[in-house]
Motif scaffolding. Structure first.
Motif, PDB file in Angstrom:
ATOM      1  N   VAL A  61      38.677  34.193  43.422  1.00  0.00           N
ATOM      2  CA  VAL A  61      39.405  35.042  42.790  1.00  0.00           C
ATOM      3  C   VAL A  61      40.573  34.763  43.634  1.00  0.00           C
ATOM      4  O   VAL A  61      41.412  34.788  44.755  1.00  0.00           O
ATOM      5  CB  VAL A  61      38.627  36.385  43.336  1.00  0.00           C
ATOM      6  CG1 VAL A  61      39.355  37.518  43.292  1.00  0.00           C
ATOM      7  CG2 VAL A  61      37.178  36.223  43.510  1.00  0.00           C
ATOM      8  N   VAL A  62      41.500  35.479  43.226  1.00  0.00           N
ATOM      9  CA  VAL A  62      43.679  35.496  43.227  1.00  0.00           C
ATOM     10  C   VAL A  62      44.198  37.015  42.874  1.00  0.00           C
ATOM     11  O   VAL A  62      42.737  37.210  42.320  1.00  0.00           O
ATOM     12  CB  VAL A  62      44.234  34.212  42.712  1.00  0.00           C
ATOM     13  CG1 VAL A  62      43.319  32.696  43.128  1.00  0.00           C
ATOM     14  CG2 VAL A  62      44.212  34.235  41.390  1.00  0.00           C
ATOM     15  N   ARG A  63      44.443  37.243  43.263  1.00  0.00           N
ATOM     16  CA  ARG A  63      45.751  38.305  42.617  1.00  0.00           C
ATOM     17  C   ARG A  63      46.271  38.444  41.641  1.00  0.00           C
ATOM     18  O   ARG A  63      47.109  37.557  41.702  1.00  0.00           O
ATOM     19  CB  ARG A  63      46.188  38.616  43.774  1.00  0.00           C
ATOM     20  CG  ARG A  63      46.369  40.207  43.994  1.00  0.00           C
ATOM     21  CD  ARG A  63      44.719  41.281  44.332  1.00  0.00           C
ATOM     22  NE  ARG A  63      44.831  42.103  44.054  1.00  0.00           N
ATOM     23  CZ  ARG A  63      45.203  43.886  44.816  1.00  0.00           C
ATOM     24  NH1 ARG A  63      45.730  44.035  46.204  1.00  0.00           N
ATOM     25  NH2 ARG A  63      44.935  44.673  43.857  1.00  0.00           N
ATOM     26  N   ASN A  64      46.585  38.688  40.538  1.00  0.00           N
ATOM     27  CA  ASN A  64      46.623  38.699  39.369  1.00  0.00           C
ATOM     28  C   ASN A  64      48.075  39.834  39.476  1.00  0.00           C
ATOM     29  O   ASN A  64      47.929  40.570  40.136  1.00  0.00           O
ATOM     30  CB  ASN A  64      45.968  39.277  37.841  1.00  0.00           C
ATOM     31  CG  ASN A  64      46.906  39.027  37.023  1.00  0.00           C
ATOM     32  OD1 ASN A  64      48.623  38.933  36.784  1.00  0.00           O
ATOM     33  ND2 ASN A  64      47.279  38.714  35.593  1.00  0.00           N
ATOM     34  N   ARG A  65      49.735  39.356  39.550  1.00  0.00           N
ATOM     35  CA  ARG A  65      50.719  40.215  40.065  1.00  0.00           C
ATOM     36  C   ARG A  65      51.444  40.628  39.415  1.00  0.00           C
ATOM     37  O   ARG A  65      52.526  41.191  39.530  1.00  0.00           O
ATOM     38  CB  ARG A  65      50.845  40.045  41.755  1.00  0.00           C
ATOM     39  CG  ARG A  65      50.126  39.776  42.850  1.00  0.00           C
ATOM     40  CD  ARG A  65      49.743  41.322  43.776  1.00  0.00           C
ATOM     41  NE  ARG A  65      49.466  42.033  42.866  1.00  0.00           N
ATOM     42  CZ  ARG A  65      48.988  43.444  43.500  1.00  0.00           C
ATOM     43  NH1 ARG A  65      49.739  44.284  43.885  1.00  0.00           N
ATOM     44  NH2 ARG A  65      47.963  44.185  42.016  1.00  0.00           N
ATOM     45  N   SER A  66      50.990  40.575  37.714  1.00  0.00           N
ATOM     46  CA  SER A  66      52.318  40.384  36.812  1.00  0.00           C
ATOM     47  C   SER A  66      52.459  41.609  36.260  1.00  0.00           C
ATOM     48  O   SER A  66      53.229  41.734  35.330  1.00  0.00           O
ATOM     49  CB  SER A  66      51.011  40.320  35.163  1.00  0.00           C
ATOM     50  OG  SER A  66      50.636  38.390  35.931  1.00  0.00           O
ATOM     51  N   ALA A 114      49.690  34.516  33.360  1.00  0.00           N
ATOM     52  CA  ALA A 114      48.375  34.901  34.344  1.00  0.00           C
ATOM     53  C   ALA A 114      47.394  35.352  34.312  1.00  0.00           C
ATOM     54  O   ALA A 114      45.957  34.765  34.356  1.00  0.00           O
ATOM     55  CB  ALA A 114      49.490  35.860  35.294  1.00  0.00           C
ATOM     56  N   ASP A 115      47.121  36.352  32.676  1.00  0.00           N
ATOM     57  CA  ASP A 115      46.150  36.755  32.257  1.00  0.00           C
ATOM     58  C   ASP A 115      44.233  35.753  31.900  1.00  0.00           C
ATOM     59  O   ASP A 115      44.136  35.937  32.920  1.00  0.00           O
ATOM     60  CB  ASP A 115      46.173  37.755  31.460  1.00  0.00           C
ATOM     61  CG  ASP A 115      46.851  38.943  31.446  1.00  0.00           C
ATOM     62  OD1 ASP A 115      47.207  39.334  32.725  1.00  0.00           O
ATOM     63  OD2 ASP A 115      47.008  39.857  31.371  1.00  0.00           O
ATOM     64  N   LYS A 116      45.366  34.561  31.371  1.00  0.00           N
ATOM     65  CA  LYS A 116      44.853  33.833  31.377  1.00  0.00           C
ATOM     66  C   LYS A 116      43.646  32.712  32.926  1.00  0.00           C
ATOM     67  O   LYS A 116      42.553  32.789  32.333  1.00  0.00           O
ATOM     68  CB  LYS A 116      45.355  32.886  30.069  1.00  0.00           C
ATOM     69  CG  LYS A 116      44.129  31.489  29.654  1.00  0.00           C
ATOM     70  CD  LYS A 116      45.199  30.873  28.546  1.00  0.00           C
ATOM     71  CE  LYS A 116      44.748  29.602  28.370  1.00  0.00           C
ATOM     72  NZ  LYS A 116      45.685  28.665  27.846  1.00  0.00           N
ATOM     73  N   ARG A 117      44.536  32.203  33.252  1.00  0.00           N
ATOM     74  CA  ARG A 117      44.828  31.307  34.656  1.00  0.00           C
ATOM     75  C   ARG A 117      43.738  32.311  35.458  1.00  0.00           C
ATOM     76  O   ARG A 117      42.926  31.716  36.110  1.00  0.00           O
ATOM     77  CB  ARG A 117      46.008  31.038  34.645  1.00  0.00           C
ATOM     78  CG  ARG A 117      47.069  30.352  34.167  1.00  0.00           C
ATOM     79  CD  ARG A 117      46.151  29.228  33.058  1.00  0.00           C
ATOM     80  NE  ARG A 117      47.382  28.368  32.636  1.00  0.00           N
ATOM     81  CZ  ARG A 117      47.348  27.698  31.902  1.00  0.00           C
ATOM     82  NH1 ARG A 117      45.703  27.376  31.483  1.00  0.00           N
ATOM     83  NH2 ARG A 117      47.618  27.013  30.052  1.00  0.00           N
ATOM     84  N   TYR A 118      44.007  33.713  35.442  1.00  0.00           N
ATOM     85  CA  TYR A 118      43.454  34.374  36.437  1.00  0.00           C
ATOM     86  C   TYR A 118      42.454  34.901  36.250  1.00  0.00           C
ATOM     87  O   TYR A 118      41.144  34.549  36.545  1.00  0.00           O
ATOM     88  CB  TYR A 118      44.109  36.023  36.326  1.00  0.00           C
ATOM     89  CG  TYR A 118      42.851  37.022  37.380  1.00  0.00           C
ATOM     90  CD1 TYR A 118      42.736  36.896  38.647  1.00  0.00           C
ATOM     91  CD2 TYR A 118      41.788  37.723  36.203  1.00  0.00           C
ATOM     92  CE1 TYR A 118      42.049  38.044  39.448  1.00  0.00           C
ATOM     93  CE2 TYR A 118      41.273  38.949  37.243  1.00  0.00           C
ATOM     94  CZ  TYR A 118      41.270  38.769  38.791  1.00  0.00           C
ATOM     95  OH  TYR A 118      40.786  39.161  39.478  1.00  0.00           O
TER      96      TYR A 118
END
Ligand SMILES: *Cc1c(COP(=O)(O)O)cnc(C)c1O
Length: 348
Positions: A314-319, A301-305
């Motif tokens: 801009v999306v929301r990283n909810r990891s 997720a961090d990488k794709r974000y």
């Protein structure tokens, strides 16, 4: 115990005895254009907003009552639903003594407002299928548990909470059961609004920020027993809904067909987006959504974000939320925005 006594029993002792601030427009609220209003220390020169707004938002509430098929006496309006939630804390939870129950992963404001009001927040993690586990939940409840927050459809998971669970909680939990229906218009499920008469402890919170397309005017709604509404009216800032907000909402509500067609568009795009994103090799899972966003599990997720940011999205990283490892929350956009997102995912 009758409804009134039941609710009075839940209200903070100190709040019961407060006398509401009486504004100029409370003391005289005739609307005759011929009256000279020399009572509120306003600037007399008309510029459209030189007068204080209606403190009780009668026109707007009347319109909402027609749309939602409910009574004006069961409606409270807040400066965003965040104000509604804050006032509920202040009316029903005694700082340092009472507690509330929240069900993470869920909307972060419940916890923030609990902390702000010095209310212990007892968190009961949802199950793997993002449903409440009733026995664990009810085990944490004691006589100081004044509010239970159920977000349905839930943010950030997108799913609805099963009606049987909500019904059981409405019966078993003696405090207020606050159902946050911010995303209800994107769901095929019924709102709990029609069930108000059945449960004195049922509080429904909705917003004009999502499906109704008015996040910028800050307008939230609470539907509840008239005794609860009276208490909220007593403690709210007198002019909490400004004139521009009231006018803008009334205008936009004149064209419900437009709002409905936008909602239908977003639901169709939600389906298309999830089908297309599933084809991307970095997408592991897309959770079923009754809202205007998708929670997707990706490989990293961090990488794709960061890659999405670099591509201008801009999306929301909810990891970092529990049960949400490697997830992104993506709002359904316009066709063009969704197409751009899809093509970026196809290139991952
Ligand atoms: C967006 C959202 C709201 C809306 O808050 P406003 O203050 O009305 O804009 C409320 N609850 C949830 C769960 C949300 O996601």
């Amino acid at each position: 115990m009758n409804r009134k006594a039941y609710i009075e029993n839940l209200v903070r002792p100190g709040i019961k005895n407060i006398n509401a601030y009486s504004s100029a427009r409370d003391e005289y609220n005739g609307s005759s254009k011929r009256m000279n209003f020399l009572d509120a220390n306003e600037n007399p020169f008309n510029n459209g907003v030189n007068r204080y707004p209606d403190p009780h938002q009668q026109k707007l509430k009347t319109e909402i009552s027609k749309i939602k098929n409910t009574h004006v006496g069961n409606i409270f309006l807040g400066n965003g639903s965040d104000e509604v939630l804050d006032l509920l804390f202040r009316a029903f939870c005694t700082p340092g003594i009472d507690n509330c129950i929240t069900l993470p992963p869920t909307y972060g404001m419940y916890g923030v407002l609990a902390a702000l009001n010095d209310i212990e927040n007892r968190e009961v993690l949802l199950s793997n299928s993002f449903q409440p586990e009733l026995s664990r939940l009810l085990n944490l409840v004691d006589e100081r548990s004044k509010m239970l927050f159920i977000c349905s459809p839930n943010n950030p998971t997108g799913n609805s909470i099963n009606n049987e669970y909500i019904e059981e909680l409405l019966k078993e939990f003696k405090g207020l059961v606050v159902i946050d229906e911010a995303y209800i218009d994107f769901s095929d499920n019924e709102s709990w609004l029609d069930r108000l008469a059945e449960y004195p402890n049922l509080v429904i919170v909705q917003t004009f920020s999502k499906a109704y397309g008015m996040a910028g005017i800050r307008l939230g709604v609470c539907f509840a027993d008239s005794e609860i509404i009276k208490i909220l009216n007593k403690i709210k800032p007198p002019y909490n809904i400004n004139e521009l907000t009231q006018q803008h909402a009334l205008n936009r509500l004149k064209n419900l067909e437009k709002i409905k067609s936008e909602i239908e568009f977003i639901k169709r795009e939600r389906f298309r987006l999830s089908m297309k994103l599933l084809e991307s090799r970095c997408v592991k899972q897309i959770y079923q959504s009754d809202a205007n966003f998708l929670l997707i599990e990706v490989d990293n997720a961090d990488k794709r974000y960061q890659q999405l940011i670099n591509s201008g999205i801009v999306v929301r990283n909810r990891s970092n939320l529990p049960l949400c490892k490697n997830t992104l929350r993506i709002t359904v956009g316009t066709t063009l925005e969704n197409d751009r997102l899809i093509s970026i995912f196809n290139n991952f």
